[in-house]
Design an enzyme around this catalytic site. Sequence first.
Site, PDB file in Angstrom:
ATOM      1  N   CYS A 105       0.823  -1.208   0.000  1.00  0.00           N
ATOM      2  CA  CYS A 105       0.000   0.000   0.000  1.00  0.00           C
ATOM      3  C   CYS A 105       0.861   1.263   0.000  1.00  0.00           C
ATOM      4  CB  CYS A 105      -0.900  -0.006   1.240  1.00  0.00           C
ATOM      5  SG  CYS A 105      -1.809   1.528   1.470  1.00  0.00           S
ATOM      6  N   ARG A 162     -14.491   0.638   5.162  1.00  0.00           N
ATOM      7  CA  ARG A 162     -13.415  -0.207   4.643  1.00  0.00           C
ATOM      8  C   ARG A 162     -12.209  -0.113   5.581  1.00  0.00           C
ATOM      9  NH1 ARG A 162      -9.498   0.862   0.515  1.00  0.00           N
ATOM     10  NH2 ARG A 162     -10.582   2.807  -0.027  1.00  0.00           N
ATOM     11  N   VAL A 163     -11.594  -1.253   5.856  1.00  0.00           N
ATOM     12  CA  VAL A 163     -10.420  -1.317   6.734  1.00  0.00           C
ATOM     13  C   VAL A 163      -9.174  -1.040   5.904  1.00  0.00           C
ATOM     14  CG1 VAL A 163      -9.009  -2.851   8.144  1.00  0.00           C
ATOM     15  CG2 VAL A 163     -11.502  -2.884   8.360  1.00  0.00           C
ATOM     16  N   TYR A 201      -5.629   5.965  -8.758  1.00  0.00           N
ATOM     17  CA  TYR A 201      -6.767   5.167  -8.290  1.00  0.00           C
ATOM     18  C   TYR A 201      -8.059   5.610  -8.963  1.00  0.00           C
ATOM     19  CZ  TYR A 201      -4.023   2.867  -4.691  1.00  0.00           C
ATOM     20  OH  TYR A 201      -3.093   2.098  -4.037  1.00  0.00           O
TER      21      TYR A 201
END
Length: 314
Positions: free
Chosen positions: A51, A117-118, A182
Amino acid sequence: MDVRAQFPNEQSKAGEFTRQSDAFRGWVTADDSSGFPSSPDRYHLYVSWACPWAHRTIIVRKLKKLEEVIGMTVVDPIRDEQGWAFREGSGHSLDPINGFHFLREAYEATDPHYRGRVTVPVLWDRFTKRIVTNSDDDLMRIFNSEFDRFTDSQLDLYPEARRQDIDELNRFVYENVNDGVYRAGFATSQRAYERAVRQLFDALDLLDARLANRRFLFGTTFVETDWRLFVTLVRFDAVYHGHFKCNIRRIVDYPNLFGYLKDLYQTDGVADTVNFDHIKRHYYLTHGEINPTGIVPLGPEQDLTTPHGREHLA
């Protein structure tokens, strides 16, 4: 054709990806004014090598020499329907702090009603047994200044005299490049995709021109903005160019951005924070709506260790 979004709750009707806000915004302070005092061995960082948002915090932790002050555990790069998981494997491990199986357990321990969302990174407080923050922006600055008494590093990535300029360029880089890839990759309409890609490459063109006569974005010394940009650039040719269809140009095609990328990559300790195996497997195996076959490409071949030739720039 049935078009499905990678993250439906973060997708607009126009097919645009709109990222959720950070859920927890606590702050660690050297003077204990926040209720989270800086202290060695109290805080633990949960991250993914894959990430880019987590990668920023890993880099600052490394540059500020905080490895012995703030622990770190890496999750499995393969995120499935249960989210980020703690598993034993190459470059990742079980959770030695809480014995969590999934990062969601840390979110639920902090807020039992959390339904978003985690995400990584997460800074966990071992004393209060809760998440302090999951904001990479905040963590970069916390690591930059609030643990200085526990490290001999004099590095300041957010110097007071340049803060307004840094904040302004941070916004530009985030909106057009960091999040831009993204918004291109997760777009579910042609119009949304093309708008994001054009903005992305317009920004890269401007940044390449800016770096023609200066070594880093603000001169001879790197600041936090350089590392915010780096985490996208280092992933670009390997995943964003193909997987996210950001394929007008590669970073290797830019004379200044590519040398700049190599310069940052060759900074002491930084190459150790870049794990292309995790990066490629995460993107190509996790984003099933984009890459349903799950095939991970072998390329590209790239060498970030060759001379960058930027030492002479002001």
